[in-house]
Design a protein around this motif. Structure first.
Motif, PDB file in Angstrom:
ATOM      1  N   LYS A 126       0.829  -1.202   0.000  1.00  0.00           N
ATOM      2  CA  LYS A 126       0.000   0.000   0.000  1.00  0.00           C
ATOM      3  C   LYS A 126       0.866   1.255   0.000  1.00  0.00           C
ATOM      4  CE  LYS A 126      -3.549  -0.175   2.818  1.00  0.00           C
ATOM      5  NZ  LYS A 126      -4.721  -0.222   1.904  1.00  0.00           N
ATOM      6  N   ASP A 127       0.220   2.395  -0.175  1.00  0.00           N
ATOM      7  CA  ASP A 127       0.963   3.650  -0.177  1.00  0.00           C
ATOM      8  C   ASP A 127       1.650   3.892   1.168  1.00  0.00           C
ATOM      9  OD1 ASP A 127      -1.398   4.020   1.185  1.00  0.00           O
ATOM     10  OD2 ASP A 127      -1.868   5.972   0.297  1.00  0.00           O
ATOM     11  N   THR A 128       1.040   3.383   2.249  1.00  0.00           N
ATOM     12  CA  THR A 128       1.663   3.543   3.559  1.00  0.00           C
ATOM     13  C   THR A 128       2.962   2.740   3.665  1.00  0.00           C
ATOM     14  OG1 THR A 128       0.084   1.852   4.291  1.00  0.00           O
ATOM     15  CG2 THR A 128      -0.428   4.136   4.835  1.00  0.00           C
ATOM     16  N   HIS A 129       3.003   1.561   3.038  1.00  0.00           N
ATOM     17  CA  HIS A 129       4.251   0.783   3.011  1.00  0.00           C
ATOM     18  C   HIS A 129       5.323   1.539   2.213  1.00  0.00           C
ATOM     19  CE1 HIS A 129       1.260  -2.493   3.736  1.00  0.00           C
ATOM     20  NE2 HIS A 129       2.204  -2.902   4.560  1.00  0.00           N
ATOM     21  N   ARG A 130       4.908   2.101   1.077  1.00  0.00           N
ATOM     22  CA  ARG A 130       5.853   2.838   0.241  1.00  0.00           C
ATOM     23  C   ARG A 130       6.437   4.020   1.004  1.00  0.00           C
ATOM     24  NH1 ARG A 130       2.547   5.648  -3.793  1.00  0.00           N
ATOM     25  NH2 ARG A 130       2.331   7.043  -2.004  1.00  0.00           N
ATOM     26  N   ASP A 131       5.571   4.763   1.696  1.00  0.00           N
ATOM     27  CA  ASP A 131       6.042   5.939   2.429  1.00  0.00           C
ATOM     28  C   ASP A 131       6.925   5.536   3.611  1.00  0.00           C
ATOM     29  OD1 ASP A 131       4.563   7.412   0.652  1.00  0.00           O
ATOM     30  OD2 ASP A 131       2.864   7.728   2.014  1.00  0.00           O
ATOM     31  N   ALA A 132       6.557   4.438   4.282  1.00  0.00           N
ATOM     32  CA  ALA A 132       7.342   3.998   5.437  1.00  0.00           C
ATOM     33  C   ALA A 132       8.695   3.438   5.014  1.00  0.00           C
ATOM     34  CB  ALA A 132       6.574   2.939   6.226  1.00  0.00           C
ATOM     35  N   ALA A 133       8.735   2.747   3.864  1.00  0.00           N
ATOM     36  CA  ALA A 133       9.989   2.153   3.399  1.00  0.00           C
ATOM     37  C   ALA A 133      10.870   3.168   2.687  1.00  0.00           C
ATOM     38  CB  ALA A 133       9.691   0.981   2.463  1.00  0.00           C
ATOM     39  N   GLY A 134      10.259   4.203   2.110  1.00  0.00           N
ATOM     40  CA  GLY A 134      11.025   5.236   1.423  1.00  0.00           C
ATOM     41  C   GLY A 134      11.651   4.775   0.115  1.00  0.00           C
ATOM     42  N   ILE A 135      11.004   3.825  -0.575  1.00  0.00           N
ATOM     43  CA  ILE A 135      11.527   3.341  -1.853  1.00  0.00           C
ATOM     44  C   ILE A 135      10.411   3.364  -2.893  1.00  0.00           C
ATOM     45  CG2 ILE A 135      13.343   1.897  -0.857  1.00  0.00           C
ATOM     46  CD1 ILE A 135      11.510  -0.501  -1.100  1.00  0.00           C
ATOM     47  N   GLY A 136      10.774   3.192  -4.160  1.00  0.00           N
ATOM     48  CA  GLY A 136       9.811   3.217  -5.240  1.00  0.00           C
ATOM     49  C   GLY A 136       8.992   1.944  -5.326  1.00  0.00           C
ATOM     50  N   MET A 137       7.960   1.984  -6.172  1.00  0.00           N
ATOM     51  CA  MET A 137       7.041   0.862  -6.303  1.00  0.00           C
ATOM     52  C   MET A 137       7.744  -0.411  -6.772  1.00  0.00           C
ATOM     53  SD  MET A 137       4.112  -0.537  -6.060  1.00  0.00           S
ATOM     54  CE  MET A 137       2.955   0.805  -5.761  1.00  0.00           C
ATOM     55  N   GLY A 138       8.634  -0.301  -7.739  1.00  0.00           N
ATOM     56  CA  GLY A 138       9.313  -1.488  -8.262  1.00  0.00           C
ATOM     57  C   GLY A 138      10.075  -2.231  -7.183  1.00  0.00           C
ATOM     58  N   GLN A 139      10.888  -1.516  -6.421  1.00  0.00           N
ATOM     59  CA  GLN A 139      11.665  -2.135  -5.356  1.00  0.00           C
ATOM     60  C   GLN A 139      10.768  -2.668  -4.243  1.00  0.00           C
ATOM     61  OE1 GLN A 139      15.026  -2.763  -5.375  1.00  0.00           O
ATOM     62  NE2 GLN A 139      14.733  -2.103  -7.506  1.00  0.00           N
ATOM     63  N   LEU A 140       9.680  -1.972  -4.008  1.00  0.00           N
ATOM     64  CA  LEU A 140       8.751  -2.418  -2.972  1.00  0.00           C
ATOM     65  C   LEU A 140       8.105  -3.752  -3.361  1.00  0.00           C
ATOM     66  CD1 LEU A 140       7.866  -1.240  -0.253  1.00  0.00           C
ATOM     67  CD2 LEU A 140       5.892  -0.239  -1.406  1.00  0.00           C
ATOM     68  N   VAL A 141       7.751  -3.901  -4.630  1.00  0.00           N
ATOM     69  CA  VAL A 141       7.173  -5.155  -5.100  1.00  0.00           C
ATOM     70  C   VAL A 141       8.185  -6.289  -4.985  1.00  0.00           C
ATOM     71  CG1 VAL A 141       6.320  -6.371  -7.148  1.00  0.00           C
ATOM     72  CG2 VAL A 141       5.449  -4.092  -6.594  1.00  0.00           C
ATOM     73  N   LEU A 142       9.444  -6.002  -5.314  1.00  0.00           N
ATOM     74  CA  LEU A 142      10.482  -7.027  -5.184  1.00  0.00           C
ATOM     75  C   LEU A 142      10.638  -7.458  -3.729  1.00  0.00           C
ATOM     76  CD1 LEU A 142      13.256  -5.714  -7.615  1.00  0.00           C
ATOM     77  CD2 LEU A 142      11.701  -7.655  -7.967  1.00  0.00           C
ATOM     78  N   ARG A 143      10.614  -6.516  -2.806  1.00  0.00           N
ATOM     79  CA  ARG A 143      10.689  -6.857  -1.385  1.00  0.00           C
ATOM     80  C   ARG A 143       9.487  -7.711  -0.966  1.00  0.00           C
ATOM     81  NH1 ARG A 143      12.583  -1.727   2.391  1.00  0.00           N
ATOM     82  NH2 ARG A 143      14.575  -1.275   1.347  1.00  0.00           N
ATOM     83  N   ALA A 144       8.316  -7.331  -1.476  1.00  0.00           N
ATOM     84  CA  ALA A 144       7.105  -8.077  -1.136  1.00  0.00           C
ATOM     85  C   ALA A 144       7.197  -9.511  -1.631  1.00  0.00           C
ATOM     86  CB  ALA A 144       5.888  -7.380  -1.730  1.00  0.00           C
ATOM     87  N   ARG A 145       7.780  -9.716  -2.803  1.00  0.00           N
ATOM     88  CA  ARG A 145       7.956 -11.060  -3.355  1.00  0.00           C
ATOM     89  C   ARG A 145       8.836 -11.900  -2.432  1.00  0.00           C
ATOM     90  NH1 ARG A 145       5.240 -13.173  -6.042  1.00  0.00           N
ATOM     91  NH2 ARG A 145       4.181 -12.559  -7.916  1.00  0.00           N
ATOM     92  N   ARG A 146       9.910 -11.302  -1.953  1.00  0.00           N
ATOM     93  CA  ARG A 146      10.802 -12.038  -1.049  1.00  0.00           C
ATOM     94  C   ARG A 146      10.122 -12.311   0.290  1.00  0.00           C
ATOM     95  NH1 ARG A 146      14.703  -8.470  -3.405  1.00  0.00           N
ATOM     96  NH2 ARG A 146      14.472  -7.042  -1.639  1.00  0.00           N
ATOM     97  N   ALA A 147       9.394 -11.326   0.795  1.00  0.00           N
ATOM     98  CA  ALA A 147       8.746 -11.465   2.104  1.00  0.00           C
ATOM     99  C   ALA A 147       7.641 -12.514   2.078  1.00  0.00           C
ATOM    100  CB  ALA A 147       8.171 -10.124   2.540  1.00  0.00           C
ATOM    101  N   GLY A 148       6.907 -12.592   0.967  1.00  0.00           N
ATOM    102  CA  GLY A 148       5.776 -13.508   0.892  1.00  0.00           C
ATOM    103  C   GLY A 148       6.142 -14.923   0.506  1.00  0.00           C
TER     104      GLY A 148
END
Length: 301
Positions: A178-200
């Motif tokens: 979500k946008d709150t994850h993006r703001d809290a992590a301070g990274i762009g959408m692409g990198q956030l999706v990659l992190r989510a893939r690893r986390a899940g």
């Protein structure tokens, strides 16, 4: 040799509900309403009585397994006159309850509340699904996690009774970015999706909440399974959905963000696979029920 496939009759939706969880919920609700002695129980005692649950407003009947669990906890038995999912009208007797008088009255409010909320959610879901089907749209209408604390399972179940998809049950069901994850992590959408893939891990799908076509395309490019187009105007949303489908046809496109039953026709379309509506739970109008003890009817005498 060829064999004829055995016809499959789907089990009732109540099969989804673990009995142990139903008992836990029933005990929690009853304890909240009556955590100590009930002085009013001395007014009626434990004489066996019969009562009817009567519908007072029109809608779909839902929540029967939860009501049964509550009645069982207070040593009562319910017999349903109509199947779950049937449309009911004012004056319809939907159930008969038998048991000790004081126990019927101790379970009364909990049962009426859960039937009311579950039936209201099922009714709202059925109306929304009907709107989509009436337009020839083949996508899914879904709920959200905007549910009442302590009543999530009841409301998610009501969505299913009404023909809608309950969406993820909890935070672990799908990795939603979500946008709150993006703001809290301070990274762009692409990198956030990659992190989510690893986390899940390999077993969970990744869903990305996007506020623009550019963000949606980036999320899809980096491996999001579901792109949620959030709080967009209909014209902008359909353009973004078409762009995502053109480049990533296997990505699921979901529309969400304050969509009501009245506005739903503006958001369904050939490139939209699902529409999620928080209003199906947080704004569903309850269906009113009442319990009426049958006067002078001592069960078993």
């Amino acid at each position: 040799p060829q064999t004829t496939p055995t016809p499959f009759s789907p089990p009732p939706l109540s099969a989804l509900l673990p009995p142990s969880h139903l008992r836990t919920l029933a005990r929690r609700w009853l304890h909240e309403d009556c955590p100590g002695p009930d002085p009013a129980a001395l007014l009626v005692g434990l004489t066996p009585r019969r009562a009817h649950i009567v519908c007072k407003s029109p809608g779909l009947l839902a929540g029967l397994p939860f009501a049964d669990a509550v009645w069982a906890e207070v040593s009562c038995v319910s017999t349903w006159k109509l199947p779950e999912g049937d449309h009911v009208t004012p004056g319809t007797v939907v159930a008969e309850v038998t048991g000790p008088a004081a126990r019927i009255l101790q379970g009364e409010r909990v049962v009426l509340e859960l039937l009311s909320r579950c039936s209201g959610t099922a009714t709202a879901a059925a109306r929304a699904v009907g709107v989509g089907r009436g337009l020839g749209w083949k996508g899914a209408v879904g709920g959200t996690r905007k549910t009442t604390p302590g009543f999530r399972l009841v409301e998610k179940y009501g969505l299913r009774v009404g023909g809608a998809d309950p969406h993820r049950y909890d935070l672990g069901g799908t990795v939603m970015v979500k946008d709150t994850h993006r703001d809290a992590a301070g990274i762009g959408m692409g990198q956030l999706v990659l992190r989510a893939r690893r986390a899940g891990g390999w077993s969970r799908r990744v869903e990305a909440e996007c506020g623009s076509a550019a963000e949606a395309l980036q999320a899809a490019l980096f491996g999001a399974d579901i792109v949620l187009l959030d709080n967009m105007e209909p014209q902008e949303l359909h353009a973004a959905a078409a762009a995502v489908k053109a480049q990533h046809p296997t990505v699921t496109v979901e529309a969400s963000g304050g969509i009501t039953e009245e506005a739903l026709p503006l958001y369904v379309g050939p490139n939209v696979d699902a529409v999620s509506m928080g209003s199906l739970t947080h704004s569903a109008r309850p269906i009113d029920f009442a319990l009426r003890v049958v006067p002078g009817d001592d069960v078993g005498q």
